[in-house]
Design an enzyme around this catalytic site. Structure first.
Site, PDB file in Angstrom:
ATOM      1  CG  ASN A   9       0.534   3.829   2.963  1.00  0.00           C
ATOM      2  OD1 ASN A   9       1.650   3.611   3.458  1.00  0.00           O
ATOM      3  ND2 ASN A   9      -0.598   3.519   3.570  1.00  0.00           N
ATOM      4  CE  LYS A  11      -1.477   0.072   2.493  1.00  0.00           C
ATOM      5  NZ  LYS A  11      -2.719  -0.673   2.387  1.00  0.00           N
ATOM      6  CG  HIS A  92      -3.793   3.365   6.713  1.00  0.00           C
ATOM      7  ND1 HIS A  92      -4.183   2.049   6.742  1.00  0.00           N
ATOM      8  CD2 HIS A  92      -3.657   3.691   5.404  1.00  0.00           C
ATOM      9  CE1 HIS A  92      -4.247   1.593   5.492  1.00  0.00           C
ATOM     10  NE2 HIS A  92      -3.937   2.568   4.667  1.00  0.00           N
ATOM     11  CD  GLU A  94      -3.108  -1.360   5.912  1.00  0.00           C
ATOM     12  OE1 GLU A  94      -1.994  -0.819   5.947  1.00  0.00           O
ATOM     13  OE2 GLU A  94      -3.676  -1.674   4.847  1.00  0.00           O
ATOM     14  CD  GLU A 164      -6.502   4.727   2.350  1.00  0.00           C
ATOM     15  OE1 GLU A 164      -5.862   4.580   1.323  1.00  0.00           O
ATOM     16  OE2 GLU A 164      -6.074   4.398   3.466  1.00  0.00           O
ATOM     17  N   GLY A 170      -6.398  -3.233  -0.657  1.00  0.00           N
ATOM     18  CA  GLY A 170      -5.614  -4.431  -0.930  1.00  0.00           C
ATOM     19  C   GLY A 170      -6.432  -5.622  -1.395  1.00  0.00           C
ATOM     20  CB  SER A 209      -8.256  -1.818  -5.052  1.00  0.00           C
ATOM     21  OG  SER A 209      -8.070  -2.789  -4.045  1.00  0.00           O
TER      22      SER A 209
HETATM   23  P1  13P Z   1      -4.146  -0.492  -1.881  1.00  0.00           P
HETATM   24  O1  13P Z   1      -3.965   0.556  -2.978  1.00  0.00           O
HETATM   25  O2  13P Z   1      -3.092  -1.539  -1.896  1.00  0.00           O
HETATM   26  O3  13P Z   1      -5.537  -1.018  -1.885  1.00  0.00           O
HETATM   27  O4  13P Z   1      -3.948   0.291  -0.485  1.00  0.00           O
HETATM   28  C1  13P Z   1      -4.660   1.452  -0.259  1.00  0.00           C
HETATM   29  C2  13P Z   1      -4.177   2.049   1.010  1.00  0.00           C
HETATM   30  O5  13P Z   1      -4.410   1.516   2.076  1.00  0.00           O
HETATM   31  C3  13P Z   1      -3.375   3.285   0.912  1.00  0.00           C
HETATM   32  O6  13P Z   1      -3.213   3.861   2.173  1.00  0.00           O
END
Ligand code: 13P
Length: 246
Positions: A9, A11, A92, A94, A164, A170, A209
Site C-alpha cells: 500500500n 498510500k 483503511h 486512514e 491493522e 507507521g 510496521s
Molecule cells: P506501515 O507498514 O507503514 O506501518 O503501514 C501499514 C499500512 O497502513 C498498510 O495499509
C-alpha cells in the site's frame, strides 16, 4: 485453501517515474514469485499505466460506492475496472479517521464491490485507546458486523481481511505475535460462526510496521495469511525481500 498475499500500500507516495521504476525493478529481481500473490495498491493516477504492464495485480486504495454521478474528486468501480484495476482497499484506518468514512458508508462500498464482482481487502483495527481498555475484540467484531457479516457465502471469494492496529501503522511499533495471534484467531472464529466452513477460507493479512526484521515471526502466526505493507513497500527490493519470510 487460503491464498498467501503480500500487498503493497503505497498510500500517497511516489511520483509517476518512481512508480514506473518500482515496477521495472520488481519485475527484474530474479526470485521465485510463484507461491505468493503479490498485489500493489497504488494512487489512482498511476493505475492505468501500472495495469498496462500486466505483470502484477494492481489495486486501488479507495473507491466511491456509486457507479457514476456528481461526486467531485471521487472514482467509481466502473472507472477503476475500465483501466485494469483488479481489486480495492476498503476501510483503511486512514480513510476512516482523516476522511470520516463511517461503517455505513464502508458497507455501501462493500456492496458495490459485490455488485460488480470486484475483489476487495476490508481493513479493520483498533486505536491504542481501545486496546488499553481491552475492548479491541468487541471493537473489531463491530467493524466486521457493520460491513462484512451480511455477505452471502457465494461472495466470500471476493473478500480478504486486513487486521491493522492503528497504533502499529507507521509507528515502528509492531503488534507482538501474541496480540496478532489473538486477533487473527478471533476474526477467523467470527468468520466461521457467520459463514460456516466457507468463512475459514478467507485470507487474513496483518498490517502495521511490517519489515524485514519482524516479517518472519509475523508470517509464522497460524492465522496470518500475508501482509499489507506501507513504508517497507516503497522500495521494490525491500518489499520483495519480505516474501522470503513466508
Ligand atoms: P506501515 O507498514 O507503514 O506501518 O503501514 C501499514 C499500512 O497502513 C498498510 O495499509
Amino acid at each position: 485453501m487460503r491464498n498467501k498475499i503480500l500487498a503493497a500500500n503505497w498510500k500517497m507516495n511516489l511520483t509517476a517515474s518512481e512508480a514506473h521504476d518500482w515496477l521495472v525493478e520488481f519485475n527484474e529481481i530474479d526470485s521465485d514469485k510463484s507461491n505468493i500473490e503479490f498485489r500493489l495498491y497504488a494512487p489512482n493516477i498511476f493505475l492505468s499505466d501500472l495495469a498496462k504492464s500486466q505483470s502484477m495485480h494492481i489495486g486501488a486504495q479507495n473507491v466511491h460506492p456509486s457507479d457514476s454521478g456528481a461526486f467531485t474528486g471521487e472514482v467509481s468501480i466502473l472507472q477503476l475496472v475500465s483501466v485494469g484495476t483488479q481489486s480495492v482497499l476498503i476501510g483503511h484506518s486512514e480513510r476512516r479517521s482523516y476522511f470520516h468514512e463511517s461503517d455505513a458508508f464502508l458497507k455501501e462500498k462493500v456492496d458495490a464491490c459485490v455488485k460488480h464482482k470486484l475483489p476487495f481487502i476490508f481493513c479493520c483495527g483498533e486505536s491504542l485507546e481501545i486496546r488499553e481498555k481491552d475492548e479491541h475484540l468487541s471493537f473489531i467484531s463491530a467493524q466486521l458486523s457493520a460491513a462484512i457479516l451480511h455477505l452471502n457465502t457465494s461472495d466470500l471469494s471476493l473478500l480478504t481481511i486486513a487486521y491493522e492496529p492503528i497504533w502499529a501503522i507507521g509507528t515502528g511499533q509492531t503488534a507482538d505475535t501474541d496480540q496478532i495471534n489473538e486477533v487473527h484467531a478471533f476474526i477467523r472464529k467470527v468468520l466461521r460462526e457467520s459463514f460456516s466452513e466457507d468463512g475459514v477460507n478467507v485470507s487474513i493479512l496483518y498490517g502495521g510496521s511490517v519489515n524485514a526484521s519482524n516479517a518472519k515471526s509475523i508470517f509464522a502466526c497460524p492465522d496470518v495469511d500475508g501482509g499489507l505493507i506501507g513504508g517497507a513497500s516503497l522500495n521494490a527490493s525491500n518489499f520483495l525481500e519480505l516474501a522470503s519470510s513466508f
